[in-house]
Design an enzyme around this catalytic site. Structure first.
Site, mmCIF file in Angstrom:
data_model
loop_
_atom_site.group_PDB
_atom_site.id
_atom_site.type_symbol
_atom_site.label_atom_id
_atom_site.label_comp_id
_atom_site.label_asym_id
_atom_site.label_seq_id
_atom_site.Cartn_x
_atom_site.Cartn_y
_atom_site.Cartn_z
ATOM 1 N N PRO A 21 6.192 -6.563 28.518
ATOM 2 C CA PRO A 21 6.033 -6.200 27.108
ATOM 3 C C PRO A 21 7.404 -6.164 26.452
ATOM 4 C CG PRO A 21 6.132 -4.211 28.421
ATOM 5 C CD PRO A 21 6.306 -5.374 29.383
ATOM 6 N N ALA A 33 4.401 -0.779 21.662
ATOM 7 C CA ALA A 33 4.435 -1.845 22.665
ATOM 8 C C ALA A 33 3.040 -2.417 22.849
ATOM 9 C CB ALA A 33 4.937 -1.294 23.995
ATOM 10 N N ASN A 34 2.971 -3.561 23.519
ATOM 11 C CA ASN A 34 1.685 -4.102 23.959
ATOM 12 C C ASN A 34 1.421 -3.614 25.376
ATOM 13 O OD1 ASN A 34 2.222 -5.732 21.696
ATOM 14 N ND2 ASN A 34 1.109 -7.425 22.582
ATOM 15 N N ARG A 35 0.184 -3.617 25.783
ATOM 16 C CA ARG A 35 -0.149 -3.342 27.177
ATOM 17 C C ARG A 35 0.191 -4.585 27.994
ATOM 18 N NH1 ARG A 35 -3.453 1.129 27.310
ATOM 19 N NH2 ARG A 35 -4.786 1.375 25.494
ATOM 20 N N SER A 36 1.105 -4.455 28.927
ATOM 21 C CA SER A 36 1.425 -5.567 29.823
ATOM 22 C C SER A 36 2.168 -5.018 31.026
ATOM 23 C CB SER A 36 2.318 -6.591 29.109
ATOM 24 O OG SER A 36 2.849 -7.513 30.039
#
Ligand code: CTP
Ligand code: CA
Length: 223
Positions: A21, A33-36
């Site tokens: 992310p 943030a993105n989920r990654s």
């Protein structure tokens, strides 16, 4: 396959991989943030390394470790990721597996925002640079093969096909990340490879198997 570094069909090739992310600060203790997890990107970098490529691995704050035997460039924000990608050596292929935040917070604070009886904080947003589109549309120094991802929750093929054309990349690996698939945060992935020639549906498989298959395809395409 585990060939010695420098051997294999990608011997002498330089491949750039983005992963993880990005974190976009709100203040020193908070971010969006993105989920990654970074697991798919790390597996791709390892698979390319195993085919003999020299790999530059530009990674945001991932929860899985970077693979051994690759050059790691650790970044936090999308703007830093773009800078690192621009600073990397010319690449034969570039794989954009990062889950880049689409926006950053304008006027991120230098000090922690405190709760305030006078009201709630408000955040302003500005769009982040599109790293994949920037590299895909380079007039000079464009990698011979540019691969993006498209994480979609509906109309996966349709969105991915449009995304490939809009961004100007060669291939898109599209995956369905709607919650009912259980893909997000798991060890498996189900992808469709979208190219100018059409769409290949790959079976649901371990992220390492997806990575190995992609690396083989890249080796074939680079010849
Ligand atoms: N990407 C990038 N830089 C960005 C946003 C996305 O390099 N600022 C890359 C991702 O690494 C991925 C591809 O673009 O390879 C597609 O990301 P995605 O989030 O699916 O596409 P977006 O264009 O951001 O569209 P949206 O989120 O609105 O679906
Ligand atoms: Ca996005």
């Amino acid at each position: 396959i585990g060939t010695a570094l420098g051997d294999g069909p990608l011997k002498g090739r330089h491949v750039l991989v983005t992963s993880g992310p990005t974190h976009e600060p709100i203040d020193p203790v908070r971010y969006i943030a993105n989920r990654s997890s970074g697991a798919q990107g790390a597996a791709i970098a390892a698979a390319l390394r195993d085919l003999g490529a020299r790999v530059t691995f530009v990674t945001g704050p991932a929860s899985v470790p970077a693979p051994a035997g690759v050059e790691v460039v650790a970044v936090e924000t999308a703007r830093q990721m773009l800078e690192a990608v621009e600073a990397a050596d010319p690449a034969d292929a570039a794989i954009f597996a990062a889950a880049v935040a689409d926006w950053h917070v304008t006027e991120a604070r230098d000090q922690k925002i405190k709760k305030d009886a006078r009201g709630l904080p408000t955040l302003g947003f500005a769009e982040n640079p599109d790293i994949l589109a920037t590299v895909s549309q380079r007039e000079t120094g464009r990698p011979g093969l540019v691969v993006g991802f498209a994480a979609e929750t509906e109309n996966v093929i349709e969105h991915a096909t449009a995304k490939r054309e809009r961004k100007g990349c060669d291939w898109i690996l599209a995956n369905d990340v709607s919650p009912e698939t259980g893909i997000m945060g798991g060890t498996e992935n189900k992808v469709h490879l979208v190219t100018a020639e059409g769409v290949e549906d790959w079976p649901r498989m371990d992220k390492h198997a997806v990575a190995a298959r992609l690396a083989e395809k890249i080796a074939e395409a680079l010849g």
